[in-house]
Design a protein around this motif. Structure first.
Motif, PDB file in Angstrom:
ATOM      1  N   GLU A 198      -3.019   8.893   8.945  1.00  0.00           N
ATOM      2  CA  GLU A 198      -3.375   8.537  10.415  1.00  0.00           C
ATOM      3  C   GLU A 198      -3.281   9.890  11.079  1.00  0.00           C
ATOM      4  O   GLU A 198      -2.193  10.501  11.015  1.00  0.00           O
ATOM      5  CB  GLU A 198      -2.441   7.508  11.076  1.00  0.00           C
ATOM      6  N   LEU A 199      -4.557  10.171  11.815  1.00  0.00           N
ATOM      7  CA  LEU A 199      -4.513  11.419  12.557  1.00  0.00           C
ATOM      8  C   LEU A 199      -4.212  11.087  14.145  1.00  0.00           C
ATOM      9  O   LEU A 199      -4.565  10.115  14.553  1.00  0.00           O
ATOM     10  CB  LEU A 199      -5.790  12.177  12.370  1.00  0.00           C
ATOM     11  N   GLN A 200      -3.382  11.941  14.579  1.00  0.00           N
ATOM     12  CA  GLN A 200      -2.855  11.828  15.958  1.00  0.00           C
ATOM     13  C   GLN A 200      -2.991  13.197  16.724  1.00  0.00           C
ATOM     14  O   GLN A 200      -3.023  14.184  15.901  1.00  0.00           O
ATOM     15  CB  GLN A 200      -1.319  11.484  16.268  1.00  0.00           C
ATOM     16  N   SER A 201      -3.163  13.401  17.869  1.00  0.00           N
ATOM     17  CA  SER A 201      -3.405  14.654  18.796  1.00  0.00           C
ATOM     18  C   SER A 201      -2.471  14.793  19.620  1.00  0.00           C
ATOM     19  O   SER A 201      -1.998  14.054  20.573  1.00  0.00           O
ATOM     20  CB  SER A 201      -4.921  14.743  19.028  1.00  0.00           C
ATOM     21  N   GLN A 202      -2.274  16.104  19.734  1.00  0.00           N
ATOM     22  CA  GLN A 202      -1.351  16.759  20.918  1.00  0.00           C
ATOM     23  C   GLN A 202      -2.071  17.935  21.502  1.00  0.00           C
ATOM     24  O   GLN A 202      -2.590  18.593  20.669  1.00  0.00           O
ATOM     25  CB  GLN A 202       0.195  16.980  20.440  1.00  0.00           C
ATOM     26  N   ILE A 229      -0.623  12.670  10.360  1.00  0.00           N
ATOM     27  CA  ILE A 229      -0.602  14.109  10.674  1.00  0.00           C
ATOM     28  C   ILE A 229      -0.920  14.346  11.986  1.00  0.00           C
ATOM     29  O   ILE A 229      -1.800  13.758  12.704  1.00  0.00           O
ATOM     30  CB  ILE A 229      -1.675  14.593   9.609  1.00  0.00           C
ATOM     31  N   MET A 230      -0.107  15.100  12.847  1.00  0.00           N
ATOM     32  CA  MET A 230      -0.118  15.604  14.199  1.00  0.00           C
ATOM     33  C   MET A 230      -0.938  16.706  14.248  1.00  0.00           C
ATOM     34  O   MET A 230      -0.472  17.644  13.538  1.00  0.00           O
ATOM     35  CB  MET A 230       1.118  15.687  14.852  1.00  0.00           C
ATOM     36  N   VAL A 231      -2.083  16.855  14.924  1.00  0.00           N
ATOM     37  CA  VAL A 231      -3.007  18.046  15.028  1.00  0.00           C
ATOM     38  C   VAL A 231      -2.688  18.334  16.573  1.00  0.00           C
ATOM     39  O   VAL A 231      -2.641  18.022  17.626  1.00  0.00           O
ATOM     40  CB  VAL A 231      -4.541  17.689  14.995  1.00  0.00           C
ATOM     41  N   GLY A 232      -3.001  19.739  16.569  1.00  0.00           N
ATOM     42  CA  GLY A 232      -2.263  20.460  17.890  1.00  0.00           C
ATOM     43  C   GLY A 232      -3.832  20.681  18.711  1.00  0.00           C
ATOM     44  O   GLY A 232      -4.057  21.549  19.193  1.00  0.00           O
ATOM     45  N   PRO A 241      -8.895  18.640   9.561  1.00  0.00           N
ATOM     46  CA  PRO A 241      -8.521  16.972   9.200  1.00  0.00           C
ATOM     47  C   PRO A 241      -9.435  15.926   9.529  1.00  0.00           C
ATOM     48  O   PRO A 241      -9.542  14.985   8.933  1.00  0.00           O
ATOM     49  CB  PRO A 241      -7.080  17.189  10.280  1.00  0.00           C
ATOM     50  N   LYS A 242     -10.018  15.992  10.985  1.00  0.00           N
ATOM     51  CA  LYS A 242     -11.130  15.064  11.193  1.00  0.00           C
ATOM     52  C   LYS A 242     -12.172  14.892  10.273  1.00  0.00           C
ATOM     53  O   LYS A 242     -12.730  13.804   9.861  1.00  0.00           O
ATOM     54  CB  LYS A 242     -11.374  15.231  12.513  1.00  0.00           C
ATOM     55  N   ALA A 252       0.774  -1.177   0.191  1.00  0.00           N
ATOM     56  CA  ALA A 252       0.105  -0.121   0.050  1.00  0.00           C
ATOM     57  C   ALA A 252       0.823   1.214   0.158  1.00  0.00           C
ATOM     58  O   ALA A 252       2.047   1.288   0.106  1.00  0.00           O
ATOM     59  CB  ALA A 252      -0.857   0.015   1.250  1.00  0.00           C
ATOM     60  N   ALA A 253       0.402   2.250  -0.138  1.00  0.00           N
ATOM     61  CA  ALA A 253       1.046   3.734  -0.027  1.00  0.00           C
ATOM     62  C   ALA A 253       1.701   3.794   1.283  1.00  0.00           C
ATOM     63  O   ALA A 253       1.138   3.378   2.235  1.00  0.00           O
ATOM     64  CB  ALA A 253       0.230   4.800  -0.498  1.00  0.00           C
ATOM     65  N   ASP A 254       2.623   4.462   1.430  1.00  0.00           N
ATOM     66  CA  ASP A 254       3.268   4.640   2.696  1.00  0.00           C
ATOM     67  C   ASP A 254       2.328   5.683   3.506  1.00  0.00           C
ATOM     68  O   ASP A 254       1.644   6.513   2.687  1.00  0.00           O
ATOM     69  CB  ASP A 254       4.493   5.638   2.356  1.00  0.00           C
ATOM     70  N   LYS A 255       2.193   5.228   4.895  1.00  0.00           N
ATOM     71  CA  LYS A 255       1.295   6.134   5.736  1.00  0.00           C
ATOM     72  C   LYS A 255       2.050   7.324   5.912  1.00  0.00           C
ATOM     73  O   LYS A 255       3.158   7.576   6.257  1.00  0.00           O
ATOM     74  CB  LYS A 255       1.331   5.242   7.201  1.00  0.00           C
ATOM     75  N   ILE A 256       0.786   8.241   5.935  1.00  0.00           N
ATOM     76  CA  ILE A 256       1.101   9.655   6.589  1.00  0.00           C
ATOM     77  C   ILE A 256       0.500  10.082   7.608  1.00  0.00           C
ATOM     78  O   ILE A 256      -0.755   9.901   7.843  1.00  0.00           O
ATOM     79  CB  ILE A 256       0.697  10.650   5.382  1.00  0.00           C
TER      80      ILE A 256
END
Length: 351
Positions: free
Chosen positions: A78-82, A48-51, A61-62, A42-46
């Motif tokens: 993949e969305l991640q959050s800080q 994205i970190m969200v503040g 993004p969501k 599959a395509a490489d995972k991207i």
């Protein structure tokens, strides 16, 4: 004789076998060297970190994920959050993520430190938040000039909320030693800090602002949720939330950057053409903070802050640089190449 078995003259059989063998060896070598991507990969995972992914200033993004726009572009996102934009920025610099949804001003701050990140899509035209004062202090604190000896709550030290607080305080005539800043995150942790009187004034965004106002716990001191309010507070527009990446990643992943920009531009167009109720239905229910009506109300009030097309507004970078230089000695007088802090290349192609 089986009629499905091809028959070749003996004079051609040996050369043919050698050709087939050579093709097979060549194909194996190409796969080994990465010249031919195996179809199963599959395509490489991207990542994205969200503040702060549940903040309305970082809604795109969501929403893009919920609408399936990343998948439509063939992206594995993949969305991640800080809790704060500065934490997301640190993840990008560490190479743990490929993109950040955070305030554009970090690209200027980082360039002053010798690091280059570039905004590839602008999501907000204004900061989309407010400096709010505790209700019990509203009679004595009427402006940022009244903060001498008091504590300002920010999402994190080095965050965009701290940039704005420092500039507003400096514009009101205060020096950095006249007040203190306390990182309190956002949402529930910020609300707790206000109620426990650990901070006197705090920067926050929707839906937290509406929750504080509805409960009577705080009042608006400086409103930067609208174009008019932002111009009054800062002297001009302040393009805020953006999608930014390492400049080196952008240059080596043009196709992925283009697909990301296209997904976000489609999301911004969806925001422009749908109601707050429609958009709220696409968001996770735990984003409502237990009160969907307040969430929809906050979203309805916030719709004008989103960029209609993802482009950097004219004069925006210059205004952000002016604000940053207004309190940060590391930026004042330094030669900042604004052309490297953002690009409209990808959003122009996505229109």
């Amino acid at each position: 004789m089986r009629h499905d078995t091809p028959v070749f003259p003996r004079s051609l059989a040996a050369p043919l076998r050698r050709s087939v063998r050579a093709l097979a060896i060549g194909a194996m070598a190409a796969c080994t060297l990465g010249l031919i991507a195996p179809q199963a990969h599959a395509a490489d995972k991207i990542i994205i970190m969200v503040g702060g992914i549940n903040k309305l200033i970082y809604l795109p993004p969501k929403l893009a994920e919920s609408l399936g726009y990343f998948k439509d572009e063939g992206l594995d996102v993949e969305l991640q959050s800080q809790p704060a934009g500065v934490d997301a920025e640190n993840e990008l610099l560490a190479g743990a993520v490929q993109a950040v949804v955070g305030f554009y001003d970090h690209s200027i701050d980082l360039q002053s430190k010798g690091k280059e990140v570039t905004s590839i899509t602008q999501l907000l035209r204004v900061p989309g938040g407010m400096e709010m004062v505790r209700a019990d202090l509203a009679d004595s604190v009427h402006s940022m000039a009244d903060l001498k000896g008091r504590t300002l709550g920010v999402t994190g030290l080095g965050s965009s909320s701290s940039f704005l607080a420092q500039y507003l305080a400096a514009r009101a005539g205060l020096k950095s030693g006249d007040y203190s800043m306390l990182p309190v995150g956002a949402g529930n942790t910020l609300i707790a800090a206000m109620k426990q009187k650990r901070v006197d004034v705090a920067w926050t965004t929707e839906p937290t602002t509406s929750i504080l106002l509805a409960s009577g716990a705080a009042k608006v001191l400086v409103d930067m949720s609208t174009v008019e309010g932002t111009k009054a507070a800062l002297g001009g527009l302040y393009p805020a939330s953006s999608v930014y990446v390492h400049r080196s990643w952008m240059n080596s992943h043009k196709a992925e950057a283009q697909k990301l920009a296209r997904a976000f531009v489609k999301t911004l167009k969806y925001i422009q053409t749908h109601s707050a109720e429609d958009i709220a239905e696409k968001m996770p229910k735990d984003y409502y903070g237990g009160n969907k009506a307040i969430y929809v109300q906050a979203l309805k009030a916030s719709l004008p802050m989103y960029s209609p097309d993802g482009k950097m507004p004219a004069g925006g970078p210059e205004q952000v640089l002016k604000v940053m230089a207004g309190f940060n000695p590391n930026i004042k007088g330094k030669n900042i190449d604004l052309a490297k802090t953002y690009t409209n290349e990808f959003v122009d192609a996505a229109q």
